[in-house]
Design a protein around this motif. Structure first.
Motif, PDB file in Angstrom:
ATOM      1  N   GLU A 183      31.841  22.717  30.248  1.00  0.00           N
ATOM      2  CA  GLU A 183      32.123  24.041  29.706  1.00  0.00           C
ATOM      3  C   GLU A 183      33.337  24.647  30.389  1.00  0.00           C
ATOM      4  O   GLU A 183      33.895  24.080  31.334  1.00  0.00           O
ATOM      5  N   VAL A 184      33.754  25.793  29.885  1.00  0.00           N
ATOM      6  CA  VAL A 184      34.919  26.485  30.438  1.00  0.00           C
ATOM      7  C   VAL A 184      34.620  26.899  31.880  1.00  0.00           C
ATOM      8  O   VAL A 184      33.551  27.438  32.181  1.00  0.00           O
ATOM      9  N   MET A 185      35.578  26.636  32.760  1.00  0.00           N
ATOM     10  CA  MET A 185      35.377  26.905  34.172  1.00  0.00           C
ATOM     11  C   MET A 185      36.238  28.072  34.643  1.00  0.00           C
ATOM     12  O   MET A 185      37.277  28.402  34.040  1.00  0.00           O
ATOM     13  N   SER A 186      35.812  28.688  35.734  1.00  0.00           N
ATOM     14  CA  SER A 186      36.621  29.696  36.405  1.00  0.00           C
ATOM     15  C   SER A 186      37.738  28.971  37.150  1.00  0.00           C
ATOM     16  O   SER A 186      37.465  28.196  38.072  1.00  0.00           O
ATOM     17  N   THR A 187      38.967  29.201  36.751  1.00  0.00           N
ATOM     18  CA  THR A 187      40.080  28.425  37.313  1.00  0.00           C
ATOM     19  C   THR A 187      40.241  28.629  38.812  1.00  0.00           C
ATOM     20  O   THR A 187      40.713  27.723  39.508  1.00  0.00           O
ATOM     21  N   SER A 188      39.849  29.775  39.313  1.00  0.00           N
ATOM     22  CA  SER A 188      40.019  30.039  40.743  1.00  0.00           C
ATOM     23  C   SER A 188      39.047  29.236  41.607  1.00  0.00           C
ATOM     24  O   SER A 188      39.221  29.141  42.819  1.00  0.00           O
ATOM     25  N   THR A 189      38.023  28.639  40.988  1.00  0.00           N
ATOM     26  CA  THR A 189      37.021  27.899  41.759  1.00  0.00           C
ATOM     27  C   THR A 189      37.261  26.393  41.765  1.00  0.00           C
ATOM     28  O   THR A 189      36.594  25.667  42.512  1.00  0.00           O
ATOM     29  N   VAL A 190      38.166  25.907  40.931  1.00  0.00           N
ATOM     30  CA  VAL A 190      38.500  24.481  40.930  1.00  0.00           C
ATOM     31  C   VAL A 190      39.772  24.323  41.751  1.00  0.00           C
ATOM     32  O   VAL A 190      40.875  24.611  41.296  1.00  0.00           O
ATOM     33  N   THR A 191      39.607  23.895  42.993  1.00  0.00           N
ATOM     34  CA  THR A 191      40.708  23.865  43.959  1.00  0.00           C
ATOM     35  C   THR A 191      40.807  22.483  44.590  1.00  0.00           C
ATOM     36  O   THR A 191      39.887  21.660  44.486  1.00  0.00           O
ATOM     37  N   THR A 192      41.915  22.237  45.280  1.00  0.00           N
ATOM     38  CA  THR A 192      42.106  20.969  45.973  1.00  0.00           C
ATOM     39  C   THR A 192      42.923  21.204  47.231  1.00  0.00           C
ATOM     40  O   THR A 192      43.457  22.306  47.432  1.00  0.00           O
ATOM     41  N   ASN A 193      43.008  20.185  48.084  1.00  0.00           N
ATOM     42  CA  ASN A 193      43.730  20.328  49.342  1.00  0.00           C
ATOM     43  C   ASN A 193      45.189  19.891  49.172  1.00  0.00           C
ATOM     44  O   ASN A 193      45.465  18.775  48.738  1.00  0.00           O
ATOM     45  N   THR A 194      46.103  20.776  49.523  1.00  0.00           N
ATOM     46  CA  THR A 194      47.537  20.457  49.399  1.00  0.00           C
ATOM     47  C   THR A 194      48.257  20.465  50.742  1.00  0.00           C
ATOM     48  O   THR A 194      49.445  20.170  50.793  1.00  0.00           O
ATOM     49  N   SER A 195      47.542  20.762  51.816  1.00  0.00           N
ATOM     50  CA  SER A 195      48.227  20.931  53.104  1.00  0.00           C
ATOM     51  C   SER A 195      48.064  19.742  54.055  1.00  0.00           C
ATOM     52  O   SER A 195      48.919  19.508  54.906  1.00  0.00           O
ATOM     53  N   ASN A 196      46.952  18.991  53.940  1.00  0.00           N
ATOM     54  CA  ASN A 196      46.726  17.863  54.848  1.00  0.00           C
ATOM     55  C   ASN A 196      45.717  16.908  54.214  1.00  0.00           C
ATOM     56  O   ASN A 196      45.470  16.997  53.004  1.00  0.00           O
ATOM     57  N   THR A 197      45.139  16.040  54.994  1.00  0.00           N
ATOM     58  CA  THR A 197      44.190  15.062  54.445  1.00  0.00           C
ATOM     59  C   THR A 197      42.739  15.423  54.742  1.00  0.00           C
ATOM     60  O   THR A 197      41.851  14.565  54.655  1.00  0.00           O
ATOM     61  N   ASN A 198      42.496  16.680  55.086  1.00  0.00           N
ATOM     62  CA  ASN A 198      41.118  17.128  55.230  1.00  0.00           C
ATOM     63  C   ASN A 198      40.451  17.164  53.864  1.00  0.00           C
ATOM     64  O   ASN A 198      41.111  17.367  52.844  1.00  0.00           O
ATOM     65  N   CYS A 199      39.152  16.992  53.833  1.00  0.00           N
ATOM     66  CA  CYS A 199      38.415  17.053  52.568  1.00  0.00           C
ATOM     67  C   CYS A 199      37.984  18.492  52.313  1.00  0.00           C
ATOM     68  O   CYS A 199      36.891  18.916  52.703  1.00  0.00           O
ATOM     69  N   SER A 200      38.867  19.254  51.687  1.00  0.00           N
ATOM     70  CA  SER A 200      38.579  20.647  51.365  1.00  0.00           C
ATOM     71  C   SER A 200      38.887  20.886  49.897  1.00  0.00           C
ATOM     72  O   SER A 200      39.505  20.055  49.234  1.00  0.00           O
ATOM     73  N   GLY A 201      38.461  22.026  49.387  1.00  0.00           N
ATOM     74  CA  GLY A 201      38.599  22.313  47.970  1.00  0.00           C
ATOM     75  C   GLY A 201      37.435  21.719  47.198  1.00  0.00           C
ATOM     76  O   GLY A 201      36.662  20.900  47.707  1.00  0.00           O
ATOM     77  N   SER A 202      37.286  22.113  45.943  1.00  0.00           N
ATOM     78  CA  SER A 202      36.160  21.629  45.135  1.00  0.00           C
ATOM     79  C   SER A 202      36.467  20.337  44.395  1.00  0.00           C
ATOM     80  O   SER A 202      35.561  19.690  43.865  1.00  0.00           O
ATOM     81  N   PHE A 203      37.741  19.917  44.345  1.00  0.00           N
ATOM     82  CA  PHE A 203      38.165  18.673  43.688  1.00  0.00           C
ATOM     83  C   PHE A 203      38.759  17.764  44.761  1.00  0.00           C
ATOM     84  O   PHE A 203      39.835  18.024  45.279  1.00  0.00           O
ATOM     85  N   GLN A 204      38.018  16.689  45.108  1.00  0.00           N
ATOM     86  CA  GLN A 204      38.411  15.820  46.216  1.00  0.00           C
ATOM     87  C   GLN A 204      38.469  14.360  45.772  1.00  0.00           C
ATOM     88  O   GLN A 204      37.649  13.920  44.966  1.00  0.00           O
ATOM     89  N   VAL A 205      39.428  13.638  46.337  1.00  0.00           N
ATOM     90  CA  VAL A 205      39.568  12.196  46.077  1.00  0.00           C
ATOM     91  C   VAL A 205      39.760  11.507  47.420  1.00  0.00           C
ATOM     92  O   VAL A 205      40.564  11.950  48.244  1.00  0.00           O
ATOM     93  N   SER A 206      39.019  10.406  47.657  1.00  0.00           N
ATOM     94  CA  SER A 206      39.056   9.767  48.966  1.00  0.00           C
ATOM     95  C   SER A 206      38.946   8.251  48.840  1.00  0.00           C
ATOM     96  O   SER A 206      38.307   7.734  47.916  1.00  0.00           O
ATOM     97  N   SER A 207      39.554   7.548  49.798  1.00  0.00           N
ATOM     98  CA  SER A 207      39.443   6.083  49.859  1.00  0.00           C
ATOM     99  C   SER A 207      38.581   5.628  51.036  1.00  0.00           C
ATOM    100  O   SER A 207      38.404   4.433  51.245  1.00  0.00           O
ATOM    101  N   ASP A 208      38.056   6.571  51.822  1.00  0.00           N
ATOM    102  CA  ASP A 208      37.239   6.202  52.987  1.00  0.00           C
ATOM    103  C   ASP A 208      35.929   6.978  53.027  1.00  0.00           C
ATOM    104  O   ASP A 208      35.483   7.420  54.073  1.00  0.00           O
ATOM    105  N   ASN A 209      35.336   7.144  51.840  1.00  0.00           N
ATOM    106  CA  ASN A 209      34.033   7.807  51.714  1.00  0.00           C
ATOM    107  C   ASN A 209      34.069   9.229  52.257  1.00  0.00           C
ATOM    108  O   ASN A 209      33.122   9.710  52.862  1.00  0.00           O
TER     109      ASN A 209
END
Length: 221
Positions: free
Chosen positions: A119-145
């Motif tokens: 369904e339609v989402m609140s755009t302010s709540t779908v976030t990702t990390n742009t500053s480093n390789t920490n797992c932050s934000g609600s949209f995350q992608v990882s190669s080491d679990n």
């Protein structure tokens, strides 16, 4: 007087009631409705023109004439739906798909990654990390679990009426590597309903191994 007049509302699978609260001796009667789990409506209205019932109560004017209980037809002029835009949404969003999809192997290194919600989402709540390789934000992608996460070049971009969100890695993904996607409960729909639980891809997607050109030589006897 006595009883408790109520109005049946159209709230989806189970129709709830708004119950008389106050307004005696005035020309405005107030009915209260408490939203229940499972209630949904794109534009709240009562169920039908006969939805107002006395339930052993009385509604009369100041000379004891009984009130006419017939309401304007739902969505017609004078109805609740025509006068108020009330959205009832108690359904939690889900992840419909990810791209690349889970359990896909031997794909080219993708230039972008996306997730599509139910369904339609609140755009302010779908976030990702742009500053480093920490797992932050609600949209995350990882190669080491999810010990670390892929750094993205910018925040997610929206499409598909704010159901699909796309991110671009700040650097190319690695070859012959398995990546997993996680969407946390920080992602919410327009009614602030969160995912019931975090979405975690099971096997992830695997990028293909870069191939070196094959040298073929031929010899004559």
């Amino acid at each position: 007087s006595s009883g408790n007049p109520r109005i049946q509302l159209e709230t989806g699978t189970t129709d709830q009631y708004a119950t008389y609260s106050s307004g005696s001796s005035s020309n405005v009667l107030v009915f209260n409705y408490t939203v229940q789990s499972g209630d949904n409506s794109n534009d709240l209205d009562y169920k039908a023109s006969y939805s107002l019932s006395l339930t052993s109560g009385t509604i009369k004017d100041n000379v004891s004439n009984n009130a006419t209980l017939t309401l304007p037809s739902p969505s017609a002029s004078g109805s609740l739906g025509a006068n108020k835009s009330i959205i009832i949404d108690t359904s939690a969003p889900t992840v419909s798909s990810t791209n690349p999809a889970d359990n896909v192997t031997w794909i080219d290194v993708p230039s972008s990654l996306s997730v599509t919600f139910s369904e339609v989402m609140s755009t302010s709540t779908v976030t990702t990390n742009t500053s480093n390789t920490n797992c932050s934000g609600s949209f995350q992608v990882s190669s080491d679990n999810f010990s670390t996460c892929v750094r993205m070049s910018s925040g997610p971009t929206e499409s598909n009426s704010n159901k699909t969100f796309t991110v671009t890695p700040s650097d190319n993904l690695s070859y012959k590597t398995i990546y997993k996607t996680r969407i946390t409960t920080g992602a919410k729909d327009l009614a602030s309903n969160s995912l019931i639980s975090s979405y975690n891809s099971v096997t992830g997607f695997e990028t293909k191994l870069i191939c070196e050109p094959l040298l073929v030589a031929s010899f004559s006897a």
